[in-house]
Scaffold this active site. Sequence first.
Site, mmCIF file in Angstrom:
data_model
loop_
_atom_site.group_PDB
_atom_site.id
_atom_site.type_symbol
_atom_site.label_atom_id
_atom_site.label_comp_id
_atom_site.label_asym_id
_atom_site.label_seq_id
_atom_site.Cartn_x
_atom_site.Cartn_y
_atom_site.Cartn_z
ATOM 1 N N ASP A 21 13.805 -17.304 -1.184
ATOM 2 C CA ASP A 21 14.785 -18.168 -0.525
ATOM 3 C C ASP A 21 14.107 -19.032 0.537
ATOM 4 O OD1 ASP A 21 17.223 -19.260 0.134
ATOM 5 O OD2 ASP A 21 17.798 -17.623 1.467
ATOM 6 N N HIS A 38 10.836 -27.038 -3.538
ATOM 7 C CA HIS A 38 10.773 -26.185 -4.726
ATOM 8 C C HIS A 38 9.361 -26.179 -5.321
ATOM 9 C CE1 HIS A 38 14.978 -25.281 -4.721
ATOM 10 N NE2 HIS A 38 15.354 -26.515 -4.928
ATOM 11 N N LEU A 132 -0.277 -5.912 -14.540
ATOM 12 C CA LEU A 132 0.944 -6.176 -13.767
ATOM 13 C C LEU A 132 1.941 -6.869 -14.672
ATOM 14 C CD1 LEU A 132 1.412 -7.406 -10.162
ATOM 15 C CD2 LEU A 132 2.441 -8.757 -11.980
#
Length: 245
Positions: A21, A38, A132
């Site tokens: 956020d 963004h 991962l």
Amino acid sequence: MTVIKFPAGPKVPQHVAIIMDGNRRWAQQRGLPKTVGHARGAQRVRGTVMACKEMGVRHLTLFAFSTENWQRPQEEVSSLMGLFVHYLEKEVESMLQGGVRLMVAGDTSRFDNRLQALMKFAQEKTAHNRRLTLTIAANYGGRWDMLQAVQRWQEAHPGTPVSELSEEALKPHLSLAYAPDPELLIRTGGESRISNFMLWQSAYTELYFTPALWPDFTSQVLEEAVDWYAKRDRRFGSETQRSAS
């Protein structure tokens, strides 16, 4: 160059989830278009993946696009879709070489055919990587996840009343059934809510809220979150039951 010393062993969460956020506020504070925020946020993903690999995290889930984000201005949504495409085109090879498996959680049917094809290709290309697992939650919502899980269970058990449904029977139908529940959920940007993210999976997750906006989320901020987690006494609602950490 600063050397980051992460805690070792059982103190490291095996699954970290992050609500990314603050991209828009980061841009607004600098008088820049939201799309720039963004884009800067997307650049943070690679560093976060690398830091998690270094510390021994096995699963990293990033909340990239919620079911509610479709309500944003069309220009902003289009920009986010373009960033998804760019990320998938640019990063698949580095994920492949770095042992990162990519998964996408969410209702991808709403994305255009090109983006759906890229998601499918990236997941298939990295399917055998095990260092991962990076999950991108896209067009995802916790309520949607639980609802679709019940529907999938019902489809697999036609004629069986829903009263027969148990927690254990539902889990395999959740969109992140392949991953353990997250031990640590981080939200950047200073807000103190989980915004319909992994509602089922976060029942006993430690929640860490940082004022750092996502474009400013460095490995040092991640270290602070993991250090905080390592000090937690995880009882899971019981006075005697404690986690290994």
